[in-house]
Design a protein around this motif. Sequence first.
Motif, PDB file in Angstrom:
ATOM      1  N   MET A  22     -59.582  32.030  27.148  1.00 38.27           N
ATOM      2  CA  MET A  22     -59.075  30.688  26.841  1.00 38.27           C
ATOM      3  C   MET A  22     -58.606  29.993  28.124  1.00 38.27           C
ATOM      4  SD  MET A  22     -59.475  29.796  23.734  1.00 38.27           S
ATOM      5  CE  MET A  22     -58.434  28.358  23.712  1.00 38.27           C
ATOM      6  N   ARG A  23     -57.978  30.764  29.005  1.00 39.88           N
ATOM      7  CA  ARG A  23     -57.501  30.220  30.282  1.00 39.88           C
ATOM      8  C   ARG A  23     -58.687  29.738  31.122  1.00 39.88           C
ATOM      9  NH1 ARG A  23     -55.790  31.480  35.540  1.00 39.88           N
ATOM     10  NH2 ARG A  23     -56.931  33.444  35.622  1.00 39.88           N
ATOM     11  N   TYR A  24     -59.736  30.561  31.213  1.00 38.16           N
ATOM     12  CA  TYR A  24     -60.929  30.188  31.981  1.00 38.16           C
ATOM     13  C   TYR A  24     -61.576  28.938  31.392  1.00 38.16           C
ATOM     14  CZ  TYR A  24     -60.766  34.900  34.049  1.00 38.16           C
ATOM     15  OH  TYR A  24     -60.400  36.048  34.693  1.00 38.16           O
ATOM     16  N   ILE A  25     -61.720  28.919  30.054  1.00 40.85           N
ATOM     17  CA  ILE A  25     -62.342  27.781  29.377  1.00 40.85           C
ATOM     18  C   ILE A  25     -61.565  26.502  29.690  1.00 40.85           C
ATOM     19  CG2 ILE A  25     -62.770  26.718  27.113  1.00 40.85           C
ATOM     20  CD1 ILE A  25     -63.415  29.609  26.092  1.00 40.85           C
ATOM     21  N   SER A  26     -60.257  26.576  29.555  1.00 42.87           N
ATOM     22  CA  SER A  26     -59.393  25.429  29.786  1.00 42.87           C
ATOM     23  C   SER A  26     -59.518  24.911  31.222  1.00 42.87           C
ATOM     24  CB  SER A  26     -57.948  25.833  29.479  1.00 42.87           C
ATOM     25  OG  SER A  26     -57.076  24.807  29.844  1.00 42.87           O
ATOM     26  N   ILE A  27     -59.444  25.814  32.192  1.00 40.09           N
ATOM     27  CA  ILE A  27     -59.540  25.425  33.606  1.00 40.09           C
ATOM     28  C   ILE A  27     -60.890  24.785  33.903  1.00 40.09           C
ATOM     29  CG2 ILE A  27     -59.704  26.340  35.971  1.00 40.09           C
ATOM     30  CD1 ILE A  27     -57.536  28.418  35.089  1.00 40.09           C
TER      31      ILE A  27
END
Length: 143
Positions: A12-17
């Motif tokens: 989720m962190r990667y997707i968001s960034i």
Amino acid sequence: MSQGGKITVEEMRYISIIQDLTGALVYRCLDRGDGQIICVVKKGDAGKVIGRRGSTIRMLRELLKKDIDVVEYSEDLVEMVKNLFPNVKIKNVKVVKRNDSTIVVIHVPEEDKGRAIGRGGRVINRARLVLRELFDVSKVIVK
């Protein structure tokens, strides 16, 4: 998108960034566990993640401290298989359903077999991971 594995907090962190920095619609960011992530984006959005002359993807690799593979998503399993093997001539793709499992058999010319498998199995393993997570494919075979 069909069934598949759960999205982790890290994903989720990667997707968001990646979405925030590129404007691309990111479906999944699959962590291979070897310092690489596979970023599955909306059809036509790969260019946004890569950027002019690769500038955006270089910046993302630096920021995330990960190597990033970008693959365009397709709801069609056969089309998705073709997207996962961009530099390989694919003769045909057979999807076999047996009991509860789905097997994908990819027929390539003999001279493209090495490219389809990749150094150390990198390309075929990427395809197996993406197809397992997004389409619940249990086996991927290159013939």
